[in-house]
Motif scaffolding. Structure first.
Motif, PDB file in Angstrom:
ATOM      1  N   VAL A   1       0.841  -1.192   0.000  1.00 31.16           N
ATOM      2  CA  VAL A   1       0.000   0.000   0.000  1.00 31.16           C
ATOM      3  C   VAL A   1       0.877   1.244   0.000  1.00 31.16           C
ATOM      4  CG1 VAL A   1      -1.753   1.315   1.246  1.00 31.16           C
ATOM      5  CG2 VAL A   1      -1.849  -1.192   1.207  1.00 31.16           C
TER       6      VAL A   1
ATOM      7  N   HIS B   1       1.014   4.669   1.017  1.00 31.50           N
ATOM      8  CA  HIS B   1       0.207   5.477   1.931  1.00 31.50           C
ATOM      9  C   HIS B   1       0.074   6.922   1.456  1.00 31.50           C
ATOM     10  CE1 HIS B   1      -0.136   2.244   4.809  1.00 31.50           C
ATOM     11  NE2 HIS B   1       1.175   2.047   4.754  1.00 31.50           N
TER      12      HIS B   1
ATOM     13  N   ARG C   1      -2.573   6.894  -1.133  1.00 33.17           N
ATOM     14  CA  ARG C   1      -3.883   6.717  -0.505  1.00 33.17           C
ATOM     15  C   ARG C   1      -4.380   8.043   0.082  1.00 33.17           C
ATOM     16  NH1 ARG C   1      -6.150   2.132   1.713  1.00 33.17           N
ATOM     17  NH2 ARG C   1      -5.284   1.162  -0.148  1.00 33.17           N
TER      18      ARG C   1
ATOM     19  N   GLU D   1      -5.616  10.200  -2.724  1.00 40.56           N
ATOM     20  CA  GLU D   1      -6.912   9.726  -3.206  1.00 40.56           C
ATOM     21  C   GLU D   1      -8.035  10.246  -2.310  1.00 40.56           C
ATOM     22  OE1 GLU D   1      -6.693   5.519  -3.322  1.00 40.56           O
ATOM     23  OE2 GLU D   1      -5.297   5.447  -5.003  1.00 40.56           O
TER      24      GLU D   1
END
Length: 212
Positions: A21, A23, A26, A29
Motif C-alpha cells: 500500500v 500510503h 492513498r 486519493e
C-alpha cells in the motif's frame, strides 16, 4: 540462509503476493475525494463516511490516515498549496520580472474547474484558521512565501524598467495578493458550471497600471 516466517512460506507456497500500500497515494486519493464531495455538496456535507464512499474505501479505513475531518482538511489545504507551487515553479522556470509575475498569478487564480475546486477547500480552512492558531500559522507562512515571490518579481521588473509606478513594491505585493485571495472567494460562490469571472482580464488591467 535466513529462515522465512510462516506467513512468508504461506504466501510463497500459494503464489500470493502481499499488496504493498502506497500510503502517500492513498492520502491523495482521499484528498481528491474530499474535493469532489465539497464541490458537489459543500463542506458541511463532506462527512468522513461520504468521503470514504467517494474514494471507494470502507468508512473505518480513513482513520489510520486522517483520524478526524479536521486533520483531513488541514492536509488538503497543504496539498492545494503544494500543488499550486509546483505549477508555479513549472510555468515561471526561466522567466523573470513581469512575465514571471503574470505566470505566477495565472496559476493562483481560479480560472478553471480544478482551481475553483481548490478554492472550495481553501475557504473552509480559512474559516477554521480564524480560531485555530495552528492553522492560522500555516496560512501566514504560506502567504509569506507568496508575498516574497511577488516582491522578487516586482523588483526584477523595476530593474528592467518594466515597472515604473510610484507605488512601492510592498504595497503592490499586498494589493496583488489580496486580489488573488479575493478571487478564491468569488470563484467558490459561482453557480455550478460557470467559471468565467473575468479574472484574467482584471489581472492584465492591474499589471498595465504598473507602467504608469
Amino acid at each position: 540462509m535466513a529462515h522465512k516466517s510462516l506467513g512468508e512460506k504461506y504466501l510463497l507456497g500459494s503464489g500470493r503476493v502481499p499488496k504493498i500500500v502506497d500510503h502517500d497515494e492513498r492520502r491523495l486519493e482521499l484528498v481528491d475525494a474530499t474535493w469532489r464531495i465539497i464541490a458537489r455538496l459543500g463542506i458541511e456535507s463532506a462527512t468522513m463516511r461520504e468521503i470514504a464512499t467517494e474514494a471507494g474505501f470502507a468508512n473505518g479505513a480513513l482513520k489510520p490516515y486522517f483520524p478526524t475531518k479536521d486533520t483531513l482538511l488541514t492536509f488538503a489545504f497543504g496539498h492545494v498549496f503544494n500543488r499550486t507551487n509546483e505549477r508555479i515553479a513549472e510555468v515561471t522556470s526561466g522567466l523573470s520580472g513581469l512575465a514571471a509575475l503574470r505566470a505566477f498569478c495565472v496559476e493562483v487564480l481560479p480560472l478553471d474547474e480544478e482551481r475553483i475546486n481548490e478554492a472550495r477547500i481553501v475557504i473552509p480552512f480559512w474559516q477554521k484558521a480564524i480560531n485555530d492558531p495552528g492553522k492560522a500559522q500555516i496560512h501566514r507562512e504560506s502567504m509569506q512565501q507568496w508575498l516574497d515571490a511577488i516582491r522578487r518579481h516586482l523588483a526584477e521588473a523595476r530593474d528592467s524598467g518594466d515597472v515604473s509606478t510610484a507605488v512601492d513594491d510592498d504595497s503592490l505585493a499586498g494589493q496583488l495578493l489580496n486580489m488573488l485571495l479575493g478571487a478564491q472567494i468569488a470563484a467558490a460562490l459561482l453557480p455550478e458550471g460557470q467559471t468565467d469571472l473575468g479574472l484574467d482580464r482584471q489581472l492584465e488591467g492591474f499589471l498595465s497600471l504598473l507602467t504608469r
